[in-house]
Scaffold this active site. Structure first.
Site, PDB file in Angstrom:
ATOM      1  N   PHE A   1       0.819  -1.220   0.000  1.00 18.45           N
ATOM      2  CA  PHE A   1       0.000   0.000   0.000  1.00 18.45           C
ATOM      3  C   PHE A   1       0.850   1.265   0.000  1.00 18.45           C
ATOM      4  O   PHE A   1       0.410   2.318   0.446  1.00 18.45           O
ATOM      5  CB  PHE A   1      -0.974   0.017   1.177  1.00 18.45           C
ATOM      6  CG  PHE A   1      -1.900  -1.168   1.217  1.00 18.45           C
ATOM      7  CD1 PHE A   1      -2.816  -1.381   0.191  1.00 18.45           C
ATOM      8  CD2 PHE A   1      -1.839  -2.089   2.252  1.00 18.45           C
ATOM      9  CE1 PHE A   1      -3.649  -2.481   0.196  1.00 18.45           C
ATOM     10  CE2 PHE A   1      -2.676  -3.193   2.259  1.00 18.45           C
ATOM     11  CZ  PHE A   1      -3.584  -3.388   1.233  1.00 18.45           C
TER      12      PHE A   1
ATOM     13  N   GLU B   1      -4.836   2.244  -7.632  1.00 14.60           N
ATOM     14  CA  GLU B   1      -5.118   3.368  -6.750  1.00 14.60           C
ATOM     15  C   GLU B   1      -6.395   4.116  -7.130  1.00 14.60           C
ATOM     16  O   GLU B   1      -7.111   4.626  -6.273  1.00 14.60           O
ATOM     17  CB  GLU B   1      -3.907   4.290  -6.733  1.00 14.60           C
ATOM     18  CG  GLU B   1      -2.812   3.665  -5.909  1.00 14.60           C
ATOM     19  CD  GLU B   1      -1.414   4.081  -6.295  1.00 14.60           C
ATOM     20  OE1 GLU B   1      -0.763   4.705  -5.466  1.00 14.60           O
ATOM     21  OE2 GLU B   1      -0.966   3.758  -7.397  1.00 14.60           O
TER      22      GLU B   1
ATOM     23  N   ILE C   1      -7.882  -2.909 -20.608  1.00 16.45           N
ATOM     24  CA  ILE C   1      -7.733  -3.741 -19.414  1.00 16.45           C
ATOM     25  C   ILE C   1      -7.086  -5.060 -19.828  1.00 16.45           C
ATOM     26  O   ILE C   1      -7.685  -5.857 -20.555  1.00 16.45           O
ATOM     27  CB  ILE C   1      -9.105  -3.983 -18.746  1.00 16.45           C
ATOM     28  CG1 ILE C   1      -9.818  -2.645 -18.461  1.00 16.45           C
ATOM     29  CG2 ILE C   1      -8.940  -4.792 -17.460  1.00 16.45           C
ATOM     30  CD1 ILE C   1      -9.052  -1.681 -17.574  1.00 16.45           C
TER      31      ILE C   1
ATOM     32  N   ASN D   1      -6.137  -7.626 -17.959  1.00  9.97           N
ATOM     33  CA  ASN D   1      -6.630  -8.804 -17.244  1.00  9.97           C
ATOM     34  C   ASN D   1      -7.839  -8.386 -16.402  1.00  9.97           C
ATOM     35  O   ASN D   1      -7.687  -7.935 -15.277  1.00  9.97           O
ATOM     36  CB  ASN D   1      -5.510  -9.377 -16.367  1.00  9.97           C
ATOM     37  CG  ASN D   1      -5.925 -10.666 -15.682  1.00  9.97           C
ATOM     38  OD1 ASN D   1      -7.116 -11.013 -15.628  1.00  9.97           O
ATOM     39  ND2 ASN D   1      -4.947 -11.382 -15.154  1.00  9.97           N
TER      40      ASN D   1
HETATM   41 MO1  MOS Z   1       1.374   3.238  -4.197  1.00 11.59          MO
HETATM   42  S1  MOS Z   1       1.174   4.513  -2.598  1.00 11.59           S
HETATM   43  O1  MOS Z   1       2.170   4.276  -5.269  1.00 11.59           O
HETATM   44  O2  MOS Z   1       2.290   1.975  -3.547  1.00 11.59           O
END
Ligand code: MOS
Length: 752
Positions: free
Chosen positions: A250, A718, A642, A644
């Protein structure tokens, strides 16, 4: 988009392809950092400061040093030299906490490492670390949540290089706002949030003379190598970083943290491999977090909803020494058409650990603020929030004066609204019911960077009919193993089960950081170039090997498709399998290397490239028992082609769940007396879990963006988080009439 896996002879690109590394993960064969063990290995546990501001004046090691199995208690006097790494060396030297561990005796945040207990077992090391007694001089820590920008020059330094505090400006925003017939002026707050990947940060360090090998849970092995080489005064080629599987990151694992040089320094002092795995509590203290932000948004508009001005002024907190930039204004200047605009930021130092990128850094808190303001303006004007956005849809990127490479946001609104049933929305607060529940419907738009990092890859064709594709990037759980195999299969026609993928190792061709949702888009041209070069080698073999059916042919007469070499004029199906040609030539393999440029931050870009999308959220509200649930989400995403859909949908669903957590649960609280993050456990730091995840309906537009790469794939991840919190808070307002402008939404906010 096909939702079934590829059949024989079909390219896997664009098809729902299950993870090629799935069997290794579910059977336990996949080795994460702390799964690697070595003969004679020692275990290290850091001693954490229990104050957030002050100095260490005494370290009492007597008891700890004599405990069973203890090999050493390392601290400032005996850890050995650890150098600083240079600031701003591209992706070759970034770390968010610039001060090397133990450099001075000043404590600047709770949990800062003071010493390191090393023992023969983890338990003995932990017991010894607990037995170290520390004497401090204490000062009252500053963890004040109200943020005021500090006095700083316009041009300042951040982890990522110089930044202008006045981030973007056009027209005369002040005058336009002053004269606007309709005004909105609100401040939105997002709390500090902590990354909670299930795999803890971990390092195992091994020295062999002046060579250092690091097993590390990392989103960027090459950057980590660059930082550690500097910290230990080594040439880069003497450092190898290995990160085969990552239990997510993350953003918290993009750049190295101080446990890594500590483990390396301990291994150097003791001449043995040293393993250091953080505790969950340490994850809240010393390995980054998303900064708290306070964002004032001012909108000026005409009564019929045309924006005339937009101010976005934000402040975020940072640690006492470091300069991470939380770019809340990332999307503000291009998202809507507005002639007068100003985006500016300020920073406020606090006694907290270094701040860091967390999924959708900057734009995620930023879009919560700006999309919430748009929703509030829509309510103020009694205009549908989609209509308000459509009215202000820009024709070009007005901040750069560049066309968008591919922007289909309006179609996202159409699809999302239709799938959600938005036309049945009654805008009156509390008016919509189902069973005995009050419904709230809200929406928001989203956008995220689309660009490429530089990348290198290699591809081998082997005499047993298999291929190997290699790139020193990482798979942080997002599907990079699978995408690499898909790309190799697309170019060679070799089926996925015959493709080996190697990643997560600095001995491989230099690959990108697993960050910014940019890996997939970056890999396409590099892998394609590698495959083209491998095929060229193969065709040379075909035309030069004695006894080859193509021995008398010219190179240019030949082609390669579906694993076979054939004469262009002939039927490909009658071609010769490449394995056969390699066997004939007594070659184990041919290799091609490929390299592609980055486009991230390119000042000469001819297009503005971003992904776009929107979220529609339904919440249910039971005022009698103050129960709030997210009951349904529809998301439409325009992220180019896309590659996958299975992995893509999985990314967006996960991101939406994280957005629900951001809206309703997640926040890191600092104790005002001690400065400690007090909810530093998985029990006390509440995140959205399965029970909080509603049905999530994800739609992809699938328009290739050819400015990004040959396949038109922009990358996913993201963007699915951006905008969710604004849609949730809009739905909360629709159900309850209460506008929550400080996340997370708490039940006490809704008790009237
Ligand atoms: Mo993401 S915050 O660019 O791993």
């Amino acid at each position: 988009m096909p939702t079934t896996p590829p059949g024989p002879g079909e390219s896997p690109v664009g098809r729902s392809t299950p993870r090629v590394d799935g069997p290794r993960k579910v059977s336990g064969l996949a080795q994460y950092t702390s799964d690697f063990n070595f003969p004679g290995m020692l275990y290290a546990v850091p001693v954490e400061a229990t104050i957030a501001s002050g100095r260490v004046v005494k370290l009492d090691l007597d008891t700890a040093g004599k405990m069973p199995g203890v090999q050493a208690i390392l601290h400032r006097e005996n850890i050995g030299k650890i150098f600083r790494s240079v600031l701003g060396q591209g992706f070759d030297g970034i770390c968010e906490e610039r001060r090397p561990p133990f450099e001075d005796d000043v404590i600047r945040y709770y949990g800062q490492y003071i010493a390191l207990a090393v023992a023969d077992t983890f338990e003995n090391a932990k017991a010894a670390a607990d037995a170290v007694r520390v004497g401090y001089t204490r000062e009252k820590p500053n963890v004040e949540t109200d943020l005021k920008a500090e006095d700083e020059p316009n041009r300042l330094v951040s982890t990522f290089g110089p930044k202008e505090r006045l981030q973007s400006q056009r027209g005369d925003a002040d005058a336009a706002f002053a004269n606007a017939p309709v005004k909105l002026d609100q401040t939105y707050v997002t709390p500090a949030e902590t990354h909670n990947p299930i795999e803890l940060h971990a390092t195992t360090a091994i020295w062999d003379g002046s060579r250092l090998t690091l097993y590390e849970s990392s989103q960027g092995v090459f950057n980590l190598r660059g930082v550690l080489a500097q910290m230990f005064g080594l040439p880069k080629e003497n450092v190898q970083v290995i990160s085969r599987f990552v239990g997510s990151g993350f953003g918290g694992k993009l750049f190295p943290w101080t446990q890594c040089p500590l483990a390396a320094a301990a291994a150097r002092q003791l001449g043995k491999p040293v393993k250091l795995v953080l505790s969950r509590k340490m994850m809240f203290q010393s390995v980054g977090h998303r900064a708290r932000t306070q964002q004032r948004v001012r909108l000026g508009a005409t009564p019929d909803g045309k924006l005339v001005s937009l101010h976005h002024d934000y402040v975020y907190h940072r640690s006492m020494l470091d300069d991470h930039h939380e770019d809340c204004g990332e999307a503000t200047a291009f998202h809507y058409s507005v002639p007068n605009l100003r985006v500016a930021f300020g920073r406020a130092r606090r006694n907290v650990g270094a701040t860091a990128d967390m999924r959708g850094p900057g734009a995620v808190p930023g879009l919560y603020a700006t999309e919430s303001a748009l929703n509030e303006l829509a309510d103020q004007l009694k205009i549908d929030p989609i209509k308000l956005r459509v009215l202000n849809e820009p024709k070009i990127d007005e901040s750069l004066n560049l066309p968008f490479s591919s922007r289909h946001l309006l179609e996202c609104f159409e699809i999302g609204a239709e799938k959600f049933g938005w036309s049945r929305r009654n805008p009156e607060v509390g008016s919509m019911k189902r069973d005995d529940l009050t419904l709230g419907w809200g929406m928001a738009g989203c956008t995220w960077i689309a660009a490429r990092f530089p990348a290198e890859a290699s591809l081998q064709l082997r005499d047993d009919g298999t291929a190997r594709v290699a790139c020193g990037t990482q798979d942080i759980g997002t599907g990079t193993y699978t995408i690499l195999a898909q790309l190799a299969s697309e170019k060679t026609g070799i089926t996925l089960d015959k493709i080996e993928v190697a990643l997560g190792d600095t001995s491989l061709p230099e690959g990108p950081l697993s960050g910014g949702s940019m890996v997939t888009g970056s890999l396409v041209p590099a892998v394609f170039a590698a495959a083209d070069n491998a095929i060229k080698s193969l065709l040379t073999v075909a035309t030069t090997t004695p006894g080859s059916p193509f021995e008398k042919r010219k190179f240019d007469d030949l082609a390669f498709e579906r694993g076979r070499v054939f004469v262009k004029a002939d039927d490909p199906a009658r071609g010769v399998p490449f394995a056969h040609l390699l066997q004939l030539a007594n070659l184990r393999l041919v290799t091609g290397n490929g390299k592609s440029d980055g486009s991230f931050g390119d000042p000469n870009a001819k297009f503005s490239t971003h992904s776009f999308g929107c979220h529609f959220v339904e919440i249910t509200w039971q005022p009698e028992i103050a129960r709030l649930r997210v009951s349904r989400v529809v998301t439409a995403i325009d992220a180019g082609r896309i590659l996958n859909p299975l992995a893509g949908r999985n990314q967006i669903e996960g991101a939406v769940v994280m957005g629900i957590g951001m809206a309703l649960f997640e926040h890191t609280s600092y104790d005002r007396e001690t400065g400690a993050p007090i909810n530093s456990s998985l029990a006390d730091y509440v995140m959205a879990v399965n029970a909080d995840a509603p049905p999530i309906d994800v739609h992809f537009l699938d328009y290739p963006d050819k400015e990004i790469n040959q396949l038109g794939a922009r990358g996913i991840g993201e963007i699915g988080l951006a905008g969710v919190a604004a849609a949730v808070t809009a739905a909360v307002h629709h159900a309850t009439g209460i506008r929550v402008r400080e996340l997370p939404v708490k039940i006490e906010d809704l008790l009237t």
